[in-house]
Design an enzyme around this catalytic site. Structure first.
Site, PDB file in Angstrom:
ATOM      1  CG  PHE A 105      -1.852   1.196   1.218  1.00 38.24           C
ATOM      2  CD1 PHE A 105      -2.998   1.187   0.446  1.00 38.24           C
ATOM      3  CD2 PHE A 105      -1.562   2.335   1.962  1.00 38.24           C
ATOM      4  CE1 PHE A 105      -3.849   2.289   0.406  1.00 38.24           C
ATOM      5  CE2 PHE A 105      -2.412   3.442   1.939  1.00 38.24           C
ATOM      6  CZ  PHE A 105      -3.564   3.413   1.163  1.00 38.24           C
ATOM      7  CG  ASP A 130       5.887   3.273   1.443  1.00 35.26           C
ATOM      8  OD1 ASP A 130       6.007   3.816   2.560  1.00 35.26           O
ATOM      9  OD2 ASP A 130       4.852   3.335   0.772  1.00 35.26           O
ATOM     10  CE  LYS A 169       0.273   5.073   7.751  1.00 36.11           C
ATOM     11  NZ  LYS A 169      -1.070   5.400   8.214  1.00 36.11           N
TER      12      LYS A 169
END
Ligand code: PLP
Length: 392
Positions: free
Chosen positions: A134, A219, A248
């Protein structure tokens, strides 16, 4: 809508229905605890999906944001600011990869957009990414995300992306060619329910990338900045990536993202190639510096490592749990039955916020400041929660 309507009704009438109905309306937080509009308290074991690294209302974060906002809140990217430069330098030091350059954004998807554009500057367009990965919801990040349900309504997406099974080094080697610009992998797949690749997978990816002159792009939007008990989840592999994307937890809840180009990859984007109004905002960068300083000063990497292991051991002790995965405080577990939604609802009734990324998986990504007492309380409640859903 009248003032007598509930927050849920007002939400439904005023916000686009992209997330489905909210589970709660939260009004305040402190440490790893949050309170809803009815005054009910919860232990937040999701941390805004791996975002609230220092929990809620941490004094270091409040002080950094307040003080920076009252000093210099925003400038355009025609100008530099000290927090932006300090944060870029700090990230490069933590990455320990020699030279490099940083591009700041406001989110994980934007960090990946920047990286995607950077890979195009190699003169190649082909990217190999992993099934189950994702990378975000913007059109570029979506093109790199395999899940059909997310992609299908928005096709055509930017093309030339090949998906390979995650963790399969042979499949990776077969997919990468001399036309490949980059291999994109999460060091651990977060949204898939915390899927950990076999030992040696990242090193194999590095070797394949080197063989074909492709970039290795990791990532770390979900796994980075202490989440796994290390600054970067790939650190233990000893692999040196060409690109790392972060977001995040980086500023503990203040919106920020970063695309780090290591070595020569840091020079691929040139003046005019990319831009952002808010990326590199001094308040966001000051917040990130406060998060990093607190992780260092409070020994949170060690705390996360020890507490995460304790949580994993405790959760695995229940026979209705078939597997527990992850590192530090990024934890995924599989249940014998496809009841993760019911378990998440039962956990909430017991005062714990957890997440169900797939029908049989539960994910925990609590604040890095989660206390031993909160972890113990959850482990004590865990069998009772499972009893309620699955019987004893
Ligand atoms: N990359 C990974 C690994 C993620 O887990 C996420 C979000 O869950 C993203 C990218 C997208 O980040 P954002 O939601 O900030 O755009």
């Amino acid at each position: 809508m009248s003032d007598d309507a509930t927050w849920g009704e007002r939400y439904a009438d005023s916000l686009m229905n992209t997330f489905g109905p909210p589970k709660l309306t939260l009004v305040r937080g402190s440490g790893a605890h949050v309170w809803d509009a009815d005054g009910t308290e919860y232990v937040d074991l999701l941390g805004g999906i791996a975002v609230n690294a220092l929990g809620h209302g941490h004094p270091a974060l409040v002080e950094a944001v307040t003080s920076q906002l009252s000093t210099l809140g925003h400038v355009s990217n025609f100008f530099a600011t000290e927090p932006q430069i300090r944060l870029a330098e700090k990230l490069l030091t933590l990455l320990d990869a020699g030279t490099g350059k940083v591009f700041f954004t406001n989110s994980g998807a934007e960090a990946n957009e920047a990286a995607f554009k950077l890979t195009r500057r190699t003169g190649r367009t082909h990217v190999v990414a992993a099934a189950g990965g994702f990378h975000g919801r913007t059109m570029g990040a979506l093109a790199l995300t395999s899940k059909e349900a997310y992609r299908a309504p928005f096709e055509p997406l930017p093309g030339d992306v090949t998906f390979v099974p995650y963790g399969d080094a042979d499949a990776l080697a077969a997919a990468v060619t001399d036309e490949t610009a980059a291999i994109l992998l999460e060091p651990m797949q977060g949204e898939a329910g915390v899927v950990v690749p076999p030992e040696g997978y990242l090193a194999a990816a590095r070797a394949v990338a080197d063989e074909h002159g492709a970039l290795l792009w990791l990532d770390e939007v979900q796994t980075g900045v202490g989440r796994t008990g290390a600054w970067f989840a790939h650190a233990a592999s000893g692999v040196r990536p060409d690109i790392v994307t972060l977001a995040k937890g980086l500023a503990g809840g203040f919106p920020i993202g970063a695309c780090i180009g290591v070595g020569e990859a840091g020079d691929l984007l040139e003046p005019g190639n990319h831009g952002t109004t808010f990326g590199g905002n001094p308040v966001a960068c000051a917040a990130a510096l406060a998060v990093i300083r607190t992780i260092e000063d409070d020994g949170l990497l060690e705390h996360v490592t020890v507490l995460g292991q304790k949580l994993r051991d405790g959760l695995a002790a229940d026979p209705r749990v078939t597997e527990v995965r992850g590192e530090g405080l990024l934890i995924g577990l599989d249940l014998v039955d496809e009841v993760s939604a019911e378990v998440t609802a039962a956990a909430m009734r017991h005062g714990f916020i957890v997440n169900n990324p797939t029908p049989h998986r539960i994910r925990l990504a609590p604040p890095l400041v989660l206390t031993q007492d909160d972890a113990d309380a959850f482990l004590a409640a865990w069998p009772v929660i499972l009893d309620e859903v699955m019987g004893s």
